[in-house]
Design an enzyme around this catalytic site. Structure first.
Site, PDB file in Angstrom:
ATOM      1  N   SER A 216       0.631  -1.289   0.015  1.00 16.68           N
ATOM      2  CA  SER A 216       0.009   0.000  -0.144  1.00 16.68           C
ATOM      3  C   SER A 216       0.854   1.343  -0.155  1.00 16.68           C
ATOM      4  O   SER A 216       1.877   1.353   0.643  1.00 16.68           O
ATOM      5  CB  SER A 216      -0.999   0.041   1.185  1.00 16.68           C
ATOM      6  OG  SER A 216      -1.414   1.289   1.459  1.00 16.68           O
TER       7      SER A 216
ATOM      8  N   TYR B 113      -2.476  -0.142   9.981  1.00 14.97           N
ATOM      9  CA  TYR B 113      -2.327  -0.919   8.683  1.00 14.97           C
ATOM     10  C   TYR B 113      -1.040  -0.417   7.824  1.00 14.97           C
ATOM     11  O   TYR B 113      -0.692  -1.685   7.187  1.00 14.97           O
ATOM     12  CB  TYR B 113      -3.569   0.161   8.265  1.00 14.97           C
ATOM     13  CG  TYR B 113      -3.818  -0.337   6.545  1.00 14.97           C
ATOM     14  CD1 TYR B 113      -4.053  -1.714   6.191  1.00 14.97           C
ATOM     15  CD2 TYR B 113      -3.287   0.567   5.517  1.00 14.97           C
ATOM     16  CE1 TYR B 113      -3.996  -1.882   4.765  1.00 14.97           C
ATOM     17  CE2 TYR B 113      -3.596   0.304   4.172  1.00 14.97           C
ATOM     18  CZ  TYR B 113      -4.032  -1.007   3.723  1.00 14.97           C
ATOM     19  OH  TYR B 113      -4.072  -1.293   2.567  1.00 14.97           O
TER      20      TYR B 113
END
Length: 335
Positions: free
Chosen positions: A127, A152
């Protein structure tokens, strides 16, 4: 060849499974169908896949070690694409352990399965969030990413580190893909563009964080899928020029690579909202708010490595992509 696509009921995973089936591959799709967002949307993504020859669906949670190991030994996959993850920066502030279970423990089980069954290439979703506190623009895979600002992001950086370890120790060809703000039809309902569109059609105000002073490298789903497929077809080899004295985070002596997949064109959030207003024919009432914890003010993908190695550069204009999303939203929700 036989492919495992995890997260097959997800936005990117379902699209990738379709692309692989279109070119005649055998695909096993895996997903736990959790209720992080509307399960009906996940089922709608799976429905056309289930009707196709060459596709089989397995409902499974990657955190279940024995079940994952048994699946790998039974199926003997040629290629594995791990798109399964607990997604969302915001939710990681509320429920951090969900990210440990799925993104770290679950990914470790994928790595073990690949190791013991000699998978030819593992491609996995990372990501743009891994860039965290970095402010050097554009974000480059050759820069260190050691200051994540959400769990995350930390879990995705951990995936990259674990993948490198398996490449180094066991010769597993592994490629990590840092996706930048993916959007498009059948996308995730927790993403800003989806939330904004729903609010516009329902006549509710939208929340605009950092008082609108945000820039995002919005990347259309078809560009993401093309990038994934091209990378998947090119298993990495060790970089003979890699130096331990000046280590390059994007490559290694091991068969390991990391790429950005982004539009290489950051857009202002306020322009993004104006484009959505035009596409929906509605004007948004805006509630201006400070930046949220774990968020970053700007993302901007350097995609030079992707272009050099695959010949592909994402290029869908935001106006076209959002127009297609709104058209899908109108049809799917009947508005």
């Amino acid at each position: 060849m036989k492919y495992l696509v995890t997260g097959a009921a997800g936005f990117i995973g379902a699209g990738l499974a379709r692309r692989l089936l279109d070119r005649g591959e055998e695909v096993v799709g895996l997903d736990n169908i959790n209720d992080y967002y509307d399960v009906r949307l996940k089922e709608a993504r799976l429905e056309p896949l289930a009707a196709r020859a060459g596709f089989r669906f397995v409902k499974m949670d990657l955190a279940h070690r024995e079940a994952v190991a048994e699946l790998f030994h039974r199926e003997r996959f040629d290629m594995v694409v791990n798109m399964a993850a607990q997604a969302g920066v915001r939710y990681s502030l509320e429920n951090p352990l969900a990210y440990v279970d799925s993104n770290i423990t679950g990914f470790a089980h994928i790595l073990e399965g690949c190791r013991h069954t000699e998978v030819r290439h593992l491609v996995y979703a990372s990501s743009s969030s891994v860039y965290g506190a970095n402010r050097k623009m554009p974000f480059s895979v050759h820069d260190n990413v050691d200051h994540p600002v959400s769990l995350y992001a930390a879990s995705k950086k951990a995936d990259e580190l674990m993948a490198h370890t398996y490449s180094h120790l066991y010769g597993l060809p592994a490629t990590g893909l840092r996706f930048f703000t993916v959007y498009g039809p059948m996308g995730r309902p927790d993403m800003a563009y989806f939330l904004f569109t729903r609010a516009l059609f329902e006549g509710r105000p939208i929340k605009v964080f950092n008082f609108g002073k945000m820039r995002r490298d919005f990347t259309y789903i078809d560009d993401i899928l093309e990038g994934v497929v091209r990378v998947l077809d090119q298993p990495p080899e060790g970089n003979p020029d890699w130096s331990a004295e000046l280590p390059d985070p994007a490559t290694s002596k091991a068969p390991y690579r990391v790429y950005n997949i982004g539009n290489n064109k950051p857009e202002d959030l306020m322009k993004f909202i104006r484009v959505l207003e035009d596409a929906t024919g509605r004007e948004a009432e805006k509630i201006m708010l400070p930046i949220q914890p774990g968020d970053v003010p700007e993302t901007y993908a350097d995609v030079n490595d992707l272009i050099r190695d695959t010949g592909f550069k994402p290029s869908t204009p935001m106006e076209d992509g959002l127009g297609r999303f709104v058209a899908w939203y109108r049809e799917y929700y009947g508005v």
